[in-house]
Design a protein around this motif. Structure first.
Motif, mmCIF file in Angstrom:
data_model
loop_
_atom_site.group_PDB
_atom_site.id
_atom_site.type_symbol
_atom_site.label_atom_id
_atom_site.label_comp_id
_atom_site.label_asym_id
_atom_site.label_seq_id
_atom_site.Cartn_x
_atom_site.Cartn_y
_atom_site.Cartn_z
ATOM 1 N N GLU A 207 43.480 48.338 40.364
ATOM 2 C CA GLU A 207 43.886 48.500 41.536
ATOM 3 C C GLU A 207 42.544 47.852 42.368
ATOM 4 O O GLU A 207 41.437 47.782 41.679
ATOM 5 C CB GLU A 207 44.145 49.931 42.003
ATOM 6 N N ARG B 170 40.691 49.301 44.331
ATOM 7 C CA ARG B 170 39.676 50.336 44.560
ATOM 8 C C ARG B 170 38.605 50.146 45.740
ATOM 9 O O ARG B 170 37.591 50.255 45.661
ATOM 10 C CB ARG B 170 39.138 50.606 43.494
ATOM 11 N N ARG C 185 42.591 42.440 46.597
ATOM 12 C CA ARG C 185 41.947 42.064 45.096
ATOM 13 C C ARG C 185 40.724 41.036 45.443
ATOM 14 O O ARG C 185 39.995 41.073 44.607
ATOM 15 C CB ARG C 185 42.959 41.296 44.257
#
Lengths: 246, 234
Positions: free
Chosen positions: B71, B73, B122
């Motif tokens: 992920e 994050r 991302r």
């Protein structure tokens, strides 16, 4: 948004109208009309006595809040993060949560005397367990994946705590501050009624003895104004600031 | 740059990783491939010292590492700029903007993560991984759950950064095509019986992405050489 505002204001007017009508038909000094309560409020304010007692009560509430919140947050963090501390203190916490406020107040007054320290301590003891429970729940909801990020990039301990950790607890801290304040208000009045010779609780007990319902309601309203003020000018702005990323 | 010698890593008496030795130079792209549960992510945790409870040794001369997870994050309460700045070590105020420009995201500087698409988030986490110019980049299936075009675009951005900063890269994935296309070496981690074969796939110097036709060729070649490793596991 605007429609909601109308509803808010409309409902207040409706309640006041209902009150006025009821008072009109009851026609008794035990059920004063809104206008006489307002008149009484203005009298109490202009004599200076209401503000004096309100100030004292506010001071006590602020002291209790400022003592109870940090202690509760600190122990909540400790108990949420360390299983051993949690196990050691959990029984005490359950005891604290379920101990009747009245008993705590009586014990504090008996052990420490009829003074402000005892009064403030009694409410702090009532309040702290609730903050602890709230914060401990918050710690359980902490996203450890974000803490891993902090670990990998070797961020400082300070940043780990204040940038990665505490922000995840903000909703829990705000919630317990809110609940806390309303709980403190309520208990402080009882504490004042039982053992102090000033503050709003003390005044209310005097009025109660004379069946002076008008003054009781006038004092309560001064209270409500303060609470609305705190909610709108302290809690809401903080919440908006904290939640701008949501 | 990086020397790894893991004799064993156990979780409640069960061996997750056993006898894994390899080393990695700067400018090398290594993929670690294997089925889920084979210990790929655990291996990355050991290398990134998130987990230090194992027998063996890991030595590296990288001061800082960068990492991308499954992920993005990102911290939802920080803007893109703050998300990158919070892990930044070297003081170079223009660096954040510059790296974001390289992936076409300079306009997102003051946006919050909730306003980013999956692909954008991302890429921000890619920029965060490279902001300290680390010598070691760890990638834990960063392309998973992205659609094909987004995934390919992210791979391009990754290779662009790799060329600019020349780190050692370790990519953990279960996608053989992806591993072949991107990496110079592949390490196979098998389930219960741990087998490692370090295979050279891409002899280029530097970071190149292979064309799909080349990937297919190498894949068939690999499968014929090591049929057991991949059989029924991927």
């Amino acid at each position: 948004m605007n429609n909601l505002l109308y509803l808010r204001i409309g409902s207040v007017f409706f309640l006041i109208a209902l009150w006025h009508l009821t008072a009109f038909f009851a026609d008794s000094p035990l059920f004063p009309a809104p206008l006489s309560v307002l008149r009484s409020l203005i009298e109490h304010i202009s004599s200076g006595e209401l503000l004096h007692h309100l100030g004292i009560t506010l001071y006590r509430v602020a002291m209790i809040f400022l003592i109870a919140m940090p202690i509760g947050i600190a122990f909540g963090l400790l108990m949420g993060n360390f299983k051993k501390i949690d196990a050691a203190l959990d029984t005490l916490l359950v005891l604290g949560l379920n101990m009747p406020a009245l008993v705590v107040i009586m014990l504090c007054y008996i052990w420490f005397g009829l003074n402000d320290v005892a009064a403030i301590l009694a409410v702090v003891i009532n309040k702290v367990p609730m903050v602890i429970v709230n914060i401990r729940e918050g710690v359980k909801a902490i996203d450890t994946k974000l803490l891993e990020v902090a670990c990998i990039y070797k961020v400082s301990r300070y940043r780990l705590l204040f940038t990665f950790y505490i922000p995840q607890l903000y909703p829990y801290i705000i919630a317990s501050a809110r609940n806390g304040l309303s709980l403190i208000w309520k208990i402080v009045l009882v504490v004042e009624l039982l053992g102090r010779s000033d503050g709003i609780g003390f005044q209310l007990s005097m009025f109660f003895q004379f069946f002076d319902i008008t003054s009781i309601l006038a004092y309560s309203f001064s209270f409500i104004v303060i609470i609305i003020f705190i909610e709108n000018f302290i809690f809401r702005p903080i919440e908006v600031r904290i939640a701008k990323w949501r | 740059m990086l020397n790894i010698d893991i004799r064993s890593k156990k979780y409640s008496e069960k061996n997750i990783l056993q006898n894994i030795q390899f080393s990695l130079k700067e400018g090398t792209f290594l993929s670690i491939i294997g089925p889920s549960g084979c210990g790929k992510t655990t291996l990355l945790k050991l290398i990134s010292s998130l987990d230090i409870d194992f027998e063996g040794s890991i030595n590296m001369d990288a001061k800082s590492i960068g990492m991308m997870f499954q992920e993005p994050r990102l911290l939802p309460w920080l803007t893109v700029r703050e998300n990158i700045a919070v892990v930044k070590k070297i003081a170079a105020p223009e660096a954040i903007k510059e790296l974001l420009r390289m992936v076409g995201l300079e306009h997102t500087l003051d946006m919050y993560p909730k306003n980013l698409s999956g692909g954008m988030a991302r890429r921000v986490s890619l920029v965060r991984a490279f902001i300290n110019r680390p010598k070691l980049i760890l990638l834990d299936e960063p392309f998973v759950s992205l659609d094909k075009p987004t995934s390919l675009a992210l791979q391009n951005d990754l290779m662009l950064f790799c060329k600019s900063f020349n780190p050692a890269v370790i990519l953990v994935t279960h996608d053989l095509d992806e591993a072949i296309a991107l990496s110079q070496k592949i390490l196979f981690l098998g389930g219960e019986v741990t087998e490692e074969v370090m295979t050279h796939v891409n002899d280029h110097n530097g970071f190149e992405t292979l064309e799909p036709s080349q990937v297919q060729m190498i894949k068939e070649n690999l499968l014929s050489l090591y049929p057991n490793i991949l059989e029924g596991k991927l």
